[in-house]
Design an enzyme around this catalytic site. Structure first.
Site, short mmCIF file in Angstrom:
data_model
loop_
_atom_site.label_atom_id
_atom_site.label_comp_id
_atom_site.label_asym_id
_atom_site.label_seq_id
_atom_site.Cartn_x
_atom_site.Cartn_y
_atom_site.Cartn_z
N ASP A 52 0.84 -1.20 0.00
CA ASP A 52 0.00 0.00 0.00
C ASP A 52 0.88 1.26 0.00
O ASP A 52 0.38 2.38 -0.05
CB ASP A 52 -1.01 0.00 1.15
CG ASP A 52 -0.37 -0.10 2.51
OD1 ASP A 52 0.87 -0.19 2.60
OD2 ASP A 52 -1.11 -0.10 3.51
N SER A 53 2.21 1.05 0.00
CA SER A 53 3.15 2.17 -0.22
C SER A 53 2.93 2.74 -1.63
O SER A 53 3.45 3.82 -1.92
CB SER A 53 4.59 1.72 -0.04
OG SER A 53 4.85 0.53 -0.76
N GLU A 190 8.75 -4.12 10.76
CA GLU A 190 9.22 -2.84 10.25
C GLU A 190 9.76 -1.96 11.37
O GLU A 190 9.09 -1.72 12.38
CB GLU A 190 8.06 -2.13 9.51
CG GLU A 190 8.48 -0.82 8.89
CD GLU A 190 7.47 -0.28 7.86
OE1 GLU A 190 6.48 -0.99 7.53
OE2 GLU A 190 7.69 0.86 7.39
#
Ligand code: KIV
Length: 272
Positions: A52-53, A190
Site C-alpha cells: 500500500d506504499s 518494520e
C-alpha cells in the site's frame, strides 16, 4: 548472479518456509506495475509485495491511508500479468479489513479473485486475529506486519523506531507468536531494534522479513522506488540505494528536451 541455495521455478509459501529452515535469506521488494514487476521477477526476487506504499510512491499521498481496495486490485493485476516466478503478496489497504472479520474475508477474496494474487498481507497484532483466521480458513495465505504499521500513523504520531521499550517489545513478541499460531506463513517486521527482530525470528518458525530491522531476520524487504534511488527525499538509515535513478532520469529528460529544442532529435535515421 545467483547466491540461492535451491532453485525454485515458482516460489510458494512453502518455499519460504524451506528457505528459513535452510538458512537461506529471503529477498522481497515491492512493485506496483507490469513493467517494473517483470524486471524484478526476471532478476530473481523471491517475493513481490504489491504494497500500500503505492499510495505514497505512485499516487503521491502523504500516508498509506487513502489507497482503496479497487486501486490495490488494479496494481496487483498489472503485477500478476508480468510475474512468472515470484510469490506475489498484496496489502489489504486501510479500511478494507479493520471493521470485522467478515469484511476482511470479503476484501481478501476480492484481491485473490480479481487480481490473481497469491497471498495477502495485513497490519496488526492480536486485534486482527479473528480476521486472519477467517481469511486463512478460506484458503488464502496471510502475511502479518508488526512494528511500525504505517496504516496506524495517526495513532502513533511518528515514523520513529518501534518497540524500544520493554513493554512494547514483549507485546510485539506475543503478537508474532499469535500470527504464527493463527496460521500466517510469514510476517514483516518494520523499524524495530535489530536485537528484538533477531529474537522474534528465533522464536517463531515462520519467516520474518525485516525492513529497518537488522540482519538477524530471515529476509529483507525494501520499497523498489527507494532502493532504485528514484527520490532523494526519503533517506532513512535502513535504506541502501542501488542506483541513482533520480539523477539518471532527470539527466536523460534534460538531454531529450535539449535535443528536441535544438532540432537534433529526430535525425535522418530516426524518421521514415
Ligand atoms: O507497503 C509496503 O511497501 C510495505 C513494506 C514497507 C513492507 O508494507
Amino acid at each position: 548472479m545467483s547466491v540461492a541455495k535451491n532453485t525454485y521455478n515458482r516460489v510458494t509459501t512453502n518455499s519460504l518456509l524451506k528457505m528459513k529452515s535452510d538458512g537461506e535469506k529471503i529477498a522481497m521488494l515491492t512493485a506496483y506495475d507490469y513493467t517494473l514487476a517483470g524486471l524484478v521477477d526476471q532478476a530473481g526476487i523471491d517475493v513481490i509485495l504489491v504494497g500500500d506504499s503505492a499510495s505514497n510512491v505512485i499516487a503521491g499521498h502523504e500516508t498509506t491511508l487513502p489507497i482503496t481496495l479497487d486501486q490495490m486490485i488494479y496494481h496487483a493485476s498489472a503485477v500478476i500479468r508480468a510475474v512468472k516466478r515470484a510469490l506475489v503478496v498484496v496489502d489489504l489497504p486501510f479500511g478494507s479489513y479493520q471493521a470485522d472479520s467478515k469484511e476482511a474475508l470479503r476484501s481478501a477474496i476480492r484481491i485473490m479473485k480479481e487480481s490473481g494474487a497469491h497471498a495477502v498481507k495485513l497490519e496488526g497484532g492480536n486485534q486482527e486475529r479473528s480476521s486472519i483466521e477467517r481469511i486463512i480458513q478460506a484458503g488464502i495465505p496471510v502475511m502479518g506486519h508488526l512494528g511500525l504499521t504505517p496504516q496506524s500513523i495517526y495513532k502513533f504520531g511518528t515514523y520513529t523506531v518501534r518497540a524500544k521499550e520493554e513493554q512494547e517489545a514483549n507485546q510485539l513478541i506475543e503478537d508474532a507468536k499469535m500470527l504464527e499460531s493463527a496460521g500466517c506463513f510469514g510476517l514483516v517486521l518494520e523499524k524495530v531494534p535489530a536485537h528484538l527482530a533477531k529474537k522474534v525470528a528465533s522464536l517463531v518458525s515462520i519467516p520474518v522479513i525485516g525492513i529497518g530491522a537488522g540482519n538477524g531476520v530471515d529476509g529483507q524487504v525494501l520499497v523498489l522506488h527507494d532502493m532504485l534511488g528514484m527520490s532523494k527525499e526519503f533517506s532513512p538509515r535502513f535504506l541502501r540505494r542501488y542506483l541513482d535513478l533520480h539523477t539518471n532520469i532527470i539527466g536523460a529528460i534534460q538531454q531529450y528536451t535539449s535535443d528536441v529544442k535544438t532540432k537534433d532529435f529526430p535525425n535522418e535515421s530516426e524518421q521514415y
